[in-house]
Design a protein around this motif. Structure first.
Motif, PDB file in Angstrom:
ATOM      1  N   CYS A 191       0.857  -1.189   0.000  1.00 12.81           N
ATOM      2  CA  CYS A 191       0.000   0.000   0.000  1.00 12.81           C
ATOM      3  C   CYS A 191       0.893   1.238   0.000  1.00 12.81           C
ATOM      4  N   PRO A 192       0.619   2.224  -0.847  1.00 13.99           N
ATOM      5  CA  PRO A 192       1.460   3.432  -0.917  1.00 13.99           C
ATOM      6  C   PRO A 192       1.509   4.173   0.423  1.00 13.99           C
ATOM      7  N   LYS A 193       2.641   4.788   0.675  1.00 16.88           N
ATOM      8  CA  LYS A 193       2.866   5.497   1.940  1.00 16.88           C
ATOM      9  C   LYS A 193       1.816   6.577   2.195  1.00 16.88           C
ATOM     10  N   ILE A 194       1.490   7.371   1.202  1.00 10.79           N
ATOM     11  CA  ILE A 194       0.553   8.476   1.402  1.00 10.79           C
ATOM     12  C   ILE A 194      -0.844   7.945   1.733  1.00 10.79           C
ATOM     13  N   LYS A 195      -1.232   6.857   1.115  1.00 12.96           N
ATOM     14  CA  LYS A 195      -2.536   6.239   1.392  1.00 12.96           C
ATOM     15  C   LYS A 195      -2.567   5.705   2.818  1.00 12.96           C
ATOM     16  N   ARG A 196      -1.476   5.091   3.252  1.00 14.34           N
ATOM     17  CA  ARG A 196      -1.394   4.562   4.613  1.00 14.34           C
ATOM     18  C   ARG A 196      -1.429   5.694   5.636  1.00 14.34           C
ATOM     19  N   PHE A 197      -0.719   6.772   5.341  1.00 13.96           N
ATOM     20  CA  PHE A 197      -0.653   7.903   6.263  1.00 13.96           C
ATOM     21  C   PHE A 197      -2.029   8.543   6.446  1.00 13.96           C
ATOM     22  N   LYS A 198      -2.808   8.597   5.370  1.00 13.07           N
ATOM     23  CA  LYS A 198      -4.148   9.189   5.447  1.00 13.07           C
ATOM     24  C   LYS A 198      -5.092   8.350   6.309  1.00 13.07           C
ATOM     25  N   ARG A 199      -4.744   7.103   6.557  1.00  9.67           N
ATOM     26  CA  ARG A 199      -5.557   6.239   7.418  1.00  9.67           C
ATOM     27  C   ARG A 199      -5.287   6.495   8.903  1.00  9.67           C
ATOM     28  N   GLU A 200      -4.248   7.255   9.199  1.00  6.48           N
ATOM     29  CA  GLU A 200      -3.973   7.632  10.586  1.00  6.48           C
ATOM     30  C   GLU A 200      -5.004   8.664  11.045  1.00  6.48           C
ATOM     31  N   SER A 201      -5.169   8.777  12.352  1.00  8.38           N
ATOM     32  CA  SER A 201      -6.093   9.791  12.872  1.00  8.38           C
ATOM     33  C   SER A 201      -5.557  11.187  12.562  1.00  8.38           C
ATOM     34  N   ASP A 202      -6.456  12.184  12.560  1.00  8.45           N
ATOM     35  CA  ASP A 202      -6.038  13.575  12.300  1.00  8.45           C
ATOM     36  C   ASP A 202      -4.980  14.004  13.311  1.00  8.45           C
ATOM     37  N   GLU A 203      -5.158  13.599  14.559  1.00  6.47           N
ATOM     38  CA  GLU A 203      -4.214  13.976  15.614  1.00  6.47           C
ATOM     39  C   GLU A 203      -2.834  13.366  15.351  1.00  6.47           C
ATOM     40  N   THR A 204      -2.809  12.113  14.951  1.00  4.21           N
ATOM     41  CA  THR A 204      -1.545  11.425  14.679  1.00  4.21           C
ATOM     42  C   THR A 204      -0.841  12.054  13.478  1.00  4.21           C
ATOM     43  N   GLN A 205      -1.611  12.465  12.471  1.00 11.75           N
ATOM     44  CA  GLN A 205      -1.016  13.041  11.263  1.00 11.75           C
ATOM     45  C   GLN A 205      -0.300  14.369  11.536  1.00 11.75           C
ATOM     46  N   LYS A 206      -0.664  15.025  12.630  1.00  6.11           N
ATOM     47  CA  LYS A 206      -0.020  16.307  12.957  1.00  6.11           C
ATOM     48  C   LYS A 206       1.455  16.131  13.311  1.00  6.11           C
ATOM     49  N   ASN A 207       1.822  14.941  13.745  1.00  6.52           N
ATOM     50  CA  ASN A 207       3.208  14.705  14.169  1.00  6.52           C
ATOM     51  C   ASN A 207       3.982  13.991  13.064  1.00  6.52           C
ATOM     52  N   ILE A 208       4.042  14.635  11.895  1.00  4.94           N
ATOM     53  CA  ILE A 208       4.682  13.999  10.743  1.00  4.94           C
ATOM     54  C   ILE A 208       6.182  13.793  10.972  1.00  4.94           C
ATOM     55  N   GLU A 209       6.783  14.630  11.809  1.00  2.00           N
ATOM     56  CA  GLU A 209       8.222  14.502  12.086  1.00  2.00           C
ATOM     57  C   GLU A 209       8.544  13.125  12.682  1.00  2.00           C
ATOM     58  N   LYS A 210       7.654  12.619  13.540  1.00  2.00           N
ATOM     59  CA  LYS A 210       7.877  11.294  14.134  1.00  2.00           C
ATOM     60  C   LYS A 210       7.851  10.214  13.053  1.00  2.00           C
ATOM     61  N   PHE A 211       6.954  10.361  12.095  1.00  2.00           N
ATOM     62  CA  PHE A 211       6.897   9.401  11.003  1.00  2.00           C
ATOM     63  C   PHE A 211       8.180   9.448  10.182  1.00  2.00           C
ATOM     64  N   GLU A 212       8.642  10.674   9.908  1.00  2.00           N
ATOM     65  CA  GLU A 212       9.831  10.824   9.083  1.00  2.00           C
ATOM     66  C   GLU A 212      11.073  10.264   9.767  1.00  2.00           C
ATOM     67  N   LYS A 213      11.203  10.502  11.056  1.00  2.00           N
ATOM     68  CA  LYS A 213      12.418  10.081  11.771  1.00  2.00           C
ATOM     69  C   LYS A 213      12.357   8.638  12.265  1.00  2.00           C
ATOM     70  N   ARG A 214      11.169   8.193  12.638  1.00  2.00           N
ATOM     71  CA  ARG A 214      11.042   6.897  13.304  1.00  2.00           C
ATOM     72  C   ARG A 214      10.474   5.813  12.379  1.00  2.00           C
ATOM     73  N   TYR A 215       9.230   6.005  11.969  1.00  2.00           N
ATOM     74  CA  TYR A 215       8.529   4.931  11.271  1.00  2.00           C
ATOM     75  C   TYR A 215       8.974   4.764   9.820  1.00  2.00           C
ATOM     76  N   TRP A 216       8.983   5.853   9.054  1.00  8.27           N
ATOM     77  CA  TRP A 216       9.276   5.708   7.636  1.00  8.27           C
ATOM     78  C   TRP A 216      10.716   5.303   7.372  1.00  8.27           C
ATOM     79  N   ARG A 217      11.642   5.807   8.158  1.00 10.26           N
ATOM     80  CA  ARG A 217      13.040   5.400   7.954  1.00 10.26           C
ATOM     81  C   ARG A 217      13.225   3.919   8.271  1.00 10.26           C
ATOM     82  N   ALA A 218      12.533   3.432   9.323  1.00  8.44           N
ATOM     83  CA  ALA A 218      12.610   2.001   9.655  1.00  8.44           C
ATOM     84  C   ALA A 218      11.972   1.166   8.553  1.00  8.44           C
ATOM     85  N   GLU A 219      10.849   1.645   8.026  1.00 11.05           N
ATOM     86  CA  GLU A 219      10.187   0.934   6.933  1.00 11.05           C
ATOM     87  C   GLU A 219      11.085   0.887   5.701  1.00 11.05           C
TER      88      GLU A 219
END
Length: 197
Positions: free
Chosen positions: A150-178
């Protein structure tokens, strides 16, 4: 999704009496792994086949072992979120040989691990779902592996609005690990079946 379920069942090994089959459902965050696991479980139960589901996120370690460790955030997520070796010995190696598993189940509210005892029937379809399932420590224990793509942007849009506000955590933690997982393990290429979701 129903058409995909039928495809899956045509591909899966047929279970015999006294046999345990281990199915992995791999994919990155929010790719639909839990939903697919539930659909497969329902389909198997309709055929009177016993099912055990394990969600790999139920077995993460306490926060102090995976946050603020002086490692980079992506490393913490990939290498420290789970005790991969402990799970290899207490979960994966025992799936087909033990009737009872003793696992450390993580409780988010108390940030502790608590003993969980799981009984596995002699004839059972075992589903393990979660991220990074094809890491080297665990890969050889599956009979069949599905990878949800599943594309990253599609997966990210499935996160809650509150979770999406912390994109820095995704960039540093989740997406780099993925990215690390995709580059070093090649899960799509290793899987028996890839489903676009």
């Amino acid at each position: 999704m129903e058409g995909k379920i039928l495809t899956i069942f045509n591909e899966l090994p047929k279970i015999e009496k006294g046999q345990k089959i281990v199915l992995g459902i791999d994919g990155l965050s929010r790719s639909g792994k839990t939903t697919l696991a539930k659909k497969i479980e329902h389909h198997l139960q309709e055929k009177n086949i016993s099912v055990c589901i394990f969600h790999i996120d139920d077995y993460i370690v306490e926060r102090k072992r995976r946050y603020n460790t002086n490692y980079e955030e992506w490393y913490e997520y990939y290498h420290l979120q789970w005790d991969a070796e402990l799970l290899k010995h207490n979960l994966f190696k025992e799936l087909k040989v033990s009737k009872e598993l003793h696992l450390q189940n993580y409780d988010d509210n108390s940030d502790t691990q608590k003993l969980q005892v799981v009984t596995i029937p002699d004839t059972c379809f075992i589903i393990i779902e979660g991220v990074f399932l094809q890491r080297r420590e665990w890969r050889r224990f599956y009979d069949y592996m599905i990878y949800l793509d599943c594309p990253k942007i599609k997966r990210f849009k499935r996160e809650s609005d509150e979770t999406q506000k912390n994109i820095e955590k995704f960039e540093k933690r989740y997406w780099r690990a993925e990215d690390y997982y995709m580059e070093t393990v090649s899960p799509k290429e290793q899987a028996d079946l890839v489903i676009q979701n």
